[in-house]
Every structure is written in structure tokens, then in C-alpha cells.
Design a protein around this motif. Structure first.
Motif, PDB file in Angstrom:
ATOM      1  N   LEU A  97      46.584  40.145  38.460  1.00 59.46           N
ATOM      2  CA  LEU A  97      46.117  39.555  37.205  1.00 59.46           C
ATOM      3  C   LEU A  97      45.723  38.087  37.396  1.00 59.46           C
ATOM      4  N   GLY A  98      46.175  37.489  38.468  1.00 59.58           N
ATOM      5  CA  GLY A  98      45.943  36.054  38.668  1.00 59.58           C
ATOM      6  C   GLY A  98      47.250  35.310  38.484  1.00 59.58           C
ATOM      7  N   ASN A  99      47.305  34.083  39.023  1.00 53.67           N
ATOM      8  CA  ASN A  99      48.513  33.256  38.954  1.00 53.67           C
ATOM      9  C   ASN A  99      49.744  33.970  39.516  1.00 53.67           C
ATOM     10  N   GLY A 100      49.505  34.864  40.474  1.00 59.85           N
ATOM     11  CA  GLY A 100      50.638  35.524  41.122  1.00 59.85           C
ATOM     12  C   GLY A 100      51.213  36.677  40.337  1.00 59.85           C
ATOM     13  N   ALA A 101      50.640  37.010  39.208  1.00 54.18           N
ATOM     14  CA  ALA A 101      51.163  38.125  38.416  1.00 54.18           C
ATOM     15  C   ALA A 101      50.412  39.414  38.770  1.00 54.18           C
ATOM     16  N   ILE A 102      51.142  40.517  38.770  1.00 48.11           N
ATOM     17  CA  ILE A 102      50.569  41.815  39.143  1.00 48.11           C
ATOM     18  C   ILE A 102      50.982  42.836  38.094  1.00 48.11           C
ATOM     19  N   ASP A 103      50.019  43.639  37.676  1.00 49.51           N
ATOM     20  CA  ASP A 103      50.309  44.665  36.665  1.00 49.51           C
ATOM     21  C   ASP A 103      50.570  45.991  37.371  1.00 49.51           C
ATOM     22  N   SER A 104      51.830  46.432  37.331  1.00 50.24           N
ATOM     23  CA  SER A 104      52.228  47.684  37.976  1.00 50.24           C
ATOM     24  C   SER A 104      52.309  48.797  36.943  1.00 50.24           C
ATOM     25  N   PRO A 105      51.802  49.995  37.266  1.00 52.47           N
ATOM     26  CA  PRO A 105      51.880  51.097  36.294  1.00 52.47           C
ATOM     27  C   PRO A 105      53.300  51.595  36.077  1.00 52.47           C
ATOM     28  N   VAL A 106      54.207  51.243  36.976  1.00 55.64           N
ATOM     29  CA  VAL A 106      55.592  51.714  36.867  1.00 55.64           C
ATOM     30  C   VAL A 106      56.519  50.614  36.365  1.00 55.64           C
ATOM     31  N   LEU A 107      56.338  49.401  36.881  1.00 59.81           N
ATOM     32  CA  LEU A 107      57.303  48.330  36.606  1.00 59.81           C
ATOM     33  C   LEU A 107      56.832  47.319  35.568  1.00 59.81           C
ATOM     34  N   GLY A 108      55.569  47.420  35.141  1.00 54.32           N
ATOM     35  CA  GLY A 108      55.050  46.418  34.207  1.00 54.32           C
ATOM     36  C   GLY A 108      54.499  45.225  34.976  1.00 54.32           C
ATOM     37  N   VAL A 109      54.526  44.040  34.377  1.00 52.78           N
ATOM     38  CA  VAL A 109      54.025  42.841  35.048  1.00 52.78           C
ATOM     39  C   VAL A 109      55.116  42.327  35.996  1.00 52.78           C
ATOM     40  N   ILE A 110      54.737  42.232  37.266  1.00 49.37           N
ATOM     41  CA  ILE A 110      55.731  41.885  38.296  1.00 49.37           C
ATOM     42  C   ILE A 110      55.249  40.708  39.147  1.00 49.37           C
ATOM     43  N   ALA A 111      56.185  40.138  39.882  1.00 47.93           N
ATOM     44  CA  ALA A 111      55.855  39.096  40.866  1.00 47.93           C
ATOM     45  C   ALA A 111      55.480  39.774  42.189  1.00 47.93           C
TER      46      ALA A 111
END
Lengths: 327, 145
Positions: free
Chosen positions: B47-61
Motif C-alpha cells: 500500500l505504500g509507507n511500509g504497509a501491506i494489505d494481506s487477504p488473511v491478516l489485514g493490513v500488516i507490516a
């Protein structure tokens, strides 16, 4: 430790349901299936309990073992299910195998490496399968599935019978195929089966009989070879002694009960693997009788008419047909 | 070219998750190829700024990415080190081959990874042999793992 132990770990978005039957369970499979997340949840629960919002239901404590101080950590852990995530180099060491051997714990190890020092069963190598999706009301649900199934008992492999050991099991199959078209040879140990199959070349036509109770570390490379050579059939009973016990020739109710629920009888502190337990059980049950069993050399009574036939009747149809065709 | 050493190896980064945690560079996740690997293996979007959208865990580092994709990122971004690629499942194999097509990297494998049915190029460091299929790889790798 003995018995069947069930575990449910649950958070707001994830749920894992697992069952453990033996002292060593190995989890592997594709990346991003939730293996490390499982271990993370157990570690969090271990450190912070219900403050985490994680629910963990199991009849035994669950612990995570990691890092260079693993021996010290393990010295305090008793009668628990111990999880080891990938990235822990010690899992392949002789010291770790020694610690597992005398431990009262069950171990669940996440690794794709072949752990040659540990006698784990081919049936206790699992992957994790998930269903559901984040954002829905129901949590993503994770369950274990067996990596290696019965497809190994396929057709083909009628030219040669390879036994893992060179003792009583080899004596039996060698005699059972005596004078037949199918030839019986010993690989001289589970670790030598891959090299032997390689040596036999691409047109190999062989049935391999090995002790499934301790064949887990060999299965990765043998499975890969079988994907590419259609003439290899693999039969993995718990052990040769298990075949004899399962044949019913002892006509013993206790043996029948044990074979129905081995996990309730086999204490991991006494027996590193089920294979060793079944050997001990057969030796003890036949001690002083006309069927006295010795692993080093087969008592000829097991090769006599009806007895031999009952032992052979336990083999899967495809393996029996290979022997029958040979005879 | 992708080179693999099979079996136990000295001077390899075995615990790739720990290495990733303390050596991740912010610009790695901005690389389109790295973003493709994260999408391909973890089905997750940067997503940017180190954030990642996971289909299982939600927004993760980034540290919560799968062990496999973390190892892939290290192999791609730190080519002068050798990493334990047995932290990668078979669903990472095609990405290892793509990394090898972009640059020279050496990995350590402690199991026989399935690189699939399509032809590929892999140099086996143990023997110096170049293999182009699993039919060729399995007999060689099986001697060491």
C-alpha cells in the motif's frame, strides 16, 4: 507422553484446528499457508495469555522452542506440545534428536529439510490448508492435511522387491518370493533406498517396502523420484513387525486394542518411534512360545503355510498381486 | 543465472526471517518486481509507507509477510549473500527462476524444491552441472538432501 491431543488456536480473524498423534509432527508445504502465523500465535499466547485475545484450547500446555538457548528452554518444558518454527538450525542436529528421544513432550516442527536424525512417520508430515477470507465474519480456518497419501500404492513395480532392512523383514519377503520371477533384495537401510533406485536406472520396475513409522525424512526425495519414474511402487506399513501383529496370527485381544489406538499405548519417552514399539510388543508377546520372534533372524515358523498366507493377506492388493504374479 | 548449493553449507543466512527483520531497506518494497513477488506468493498488495494489505491478516507490516516471500526479497535485493531458500515453498520456485534470469545469485537448498514441469536453468554448485528439468535435477540433488 502418549495419546491423541487436539489443539484449537483462534484469534479474531484466524482459526487453527489440529490433532497430534505422535511425538514428532512435521509441517511443511507452500509458503503463505499460515505456518509461521500459527507459531506466532502460540508464542504470543504463551507470553501474554488471554490479554492477546487469542483463545488456545488444548489438554496440554503449548510452548515455542527457538534460538541458540533451546536446550535451556527445553530443560524446563515437560508434558507439553513444543512448536519449532523454520529458521531454527538446531532441528537437524544430533543434540536435538537426543533431546527429543528422552523427552516427555510432543514436538511439532516446521521445516522442509529432511531430519535424518529423527524417526518421524511418513503419515505425520502435514501441510496447512485454509479456507475463508479476511474481512468476512467467519475467521480464516486452517486445517492440516497429509502431504503423502495412498497414491504411492500405484501399479507398476513388479520386477523387483526392495526391503529397507536386511533382517527378519528381508528374510520373510525373500522367502516369499523364492523361486518366483520377482527378485527380493535389501537396500541395507532406509537412507540407501534413493541411491539404489537411482542405480537401477530410469526403467526401474520395483516395489519398495519400508518402515513408514520412521520413513518421514526419506520421503521428500523418494516422492520426487516417483513423480518422474512410473515403475516405482512404495508400500509403507508401520514396520514389518506391525504387519505380523496386524495379520492376527497371535489372536490376542490386547494386540487388537493396541493396533486400533496405538497412540494411547505408545509412550514417547520409552519408544523413539512406533516401529520400535511394535518390535518390542511382538518380541514380548511371543517370548517363550513356538512363535518366538527375533528381529535379527526370522523364525521359520512365520514362513509356514497358513501363517505365511495370513501375513501376506495384510499387504495391499497391488503389492500382493505383484508377489502373486511373481509366484 | 540461479545457482543452488544443496545440503549443509557454511556462511549461509539460515534464519532469513531474522535477517529480514533487521536489514529491510524501505526502498525494497517500492520495487515493482518485489511487489509482484509479494502479490504472487502472499496474494498481498503493497500500500505504500511500509504497509501491506494481506487477504488473511489485514493490513500488516513487512515483517509479517510469509517466510517464503521474505527469503525471496533477500535473495533478490542482497545478491552478495547466500540465503537458505528452503524457507521457500514450491510456490516460490518460479520467482527464484525469475530472480536468476535477472542477475547471478546463489541459494542454499536443504530439500528438493519442485521447479515445475517447464524447462529451466539451474546450476548445481555441488557438482558444477547445469540442469534444465526436474528429471535432471532430482537424481543430483537427491544425493545431498
Amino acid at each position: 507422553m502418549r495419546g491423541r491431543h487436539e489443539l484449537r488456536v483462534e484469534s479474531a480473524h484466524l482459526r487453527y484446528d489440529m490433532t497430534f498423534l505422535r511425538n514428532i509432527t512435521v509441517i511443511q508445504g507452500d509458503s503463505a499457508t499460515g505456518k509461521t502465523t500459527l507459531v506466532d500465535m502460540i508464542r504470543e499466547y504463551q507470553l501474554n495469555g488471554s490479554d492477546t485475545g487469542i483463545s488456545l484450547v488444548c489438554d496440554l500446555p503449548c510452548r515455542v522452542l527457538e534460538g541458540s538457548t533451546w536446550e535451556e528452554q527445553l530443560s524446563y518444558i515437560k508434558d507439553s506440545i513444543v512448536f519449532v518454527d523454520e529458521g531454527n538450525r538446531f532441528v537437524s542436529s544430533v543434540d536435538f534428536a537426543r533431546a527429543v528421544r528422552s523427552s516427555s513432550n510432543y514436538f511439532v516442527i516446521v521445516t522442509r529439510e529432511a531430519l535424518d536424525n529423527l524417526p518421524y512417520s511418513v503419515t505425520e508430515v502435514y501441510g496447512i490448508r485454509s479456507s475463508g477470507r479476511y474481512g468476512r465474519l467467519e475467521p480464516v480456518y486452517h486445517q492440516m492435511y497429509r502431504i503423502y497419501g495412498d497414491e504411492v500404492l500405484r501399479n507398476g513395480g513388479d520386477g523387483l522387491l526392495i526391503t529397507e532392512d536386511s533382517n527378519a523383514g528381508y528374510d520373510f519377503f525373500s522367502a516369499a518370493t523364492s523361486g518366483a520371477d520377482i527378485t527380493c533384495i535389501s537396500a541395507g537401510g532406509a537412507g540407501k533406498i534413493f541411491a539404489l533406485l537411482q542405480k537401477l536406472g530410469t526403467n526401474v520396475d520395483a516395489t519398495v517396502v519400508a518402515d513408514g513409522a520412521a520413513f518421514g525424512s526419506q520421503m521428500g526425495r523418494i516422492h520426487q523420484l516417483m513423480q518422474r519414474r512410473s515403475g516405482i511402487r512404495l508400500y509403507l506399513p508401520e514396520s514389518f513387525e506391525w504387519i505380523i501383529l496386524a495379520s492376527g496370527i497371535l489372536d490376542d485381544k490386547e494386540v487388537r486394542d493396541i493396533l486400533e489406538r496405538p497412540h494411547d499405548f505408545i509412550d514417547s519417552r520409552e519408544f523413539f518411534s512406533w516401529e520400535r514399539y511394535f518390535t518390542s510388543l511382538l518380541v514380548n508377546k511371543t517370548d517363550g512360545t513356538w512363535m518366538q520372534y527375533s528381529k535379527t533372524r526370522l523364525n521359520p515358523v512365520y514362513l509356514q503355510g497358513a501363517t505365511k498366507s495370513r501375513i501376506l493377506s495384510i499387504l495391499p492388493p497391488t503389492v500382493r498381486e505383484a508377489l502373486d504374479a511373481g509366484c | 543465472m540461479l545457482t543452488a548449493f544443496f545440503g549443509d553449507m557454511d556462511d549461509v543466512v539460515y534464519n532469513t526471517a531474522a535477517y529480514f527483520k533487521y536489514n529491510l531497506q524501505p526502498d525494497w518494497l517500492e520495487d515493482p518486481f518485489v511487489q509482484q513477488m509479494i502479490l504472487g506468493v502472499d496474494h498481498s498488495r503493497v500500500l505504500g509507507n511500509g504497509a501491506i494489505d494481506s487477504p488473511v491478516l489485514g493490513v500488516i507490516a513487512p515483517v509479517s509477510l510469509s517466510g517464503g516471500v521474505k527469503a525471496l526479497i533477500l535473495i533478490d535485493r542482497v545478491p552478495d549473500r547466500v540465503f537458505n531458500a528452503s524457507n521457500c515453498g514450491d510456490n516460490c520456485a518460479k520467482w527464484l527462476l525469475r530472480i536468476g534470469a535477472r542477475q547471478d545469485v546463489t541459494i542454499n537448498l536443504r530439500h528438493i524444491m519442485d521447479f515445475g514441469d517447464e524447462p529451466f536453468e539451474l546450476l548445481v554448485a555441488n557438482t558444477g552441472e547445469l540442469v534444465t528439468s526436474m528429471d535432471e535435477l532430482v537424481p543430483i540433488a537427491g544425493r545431498y538432501v
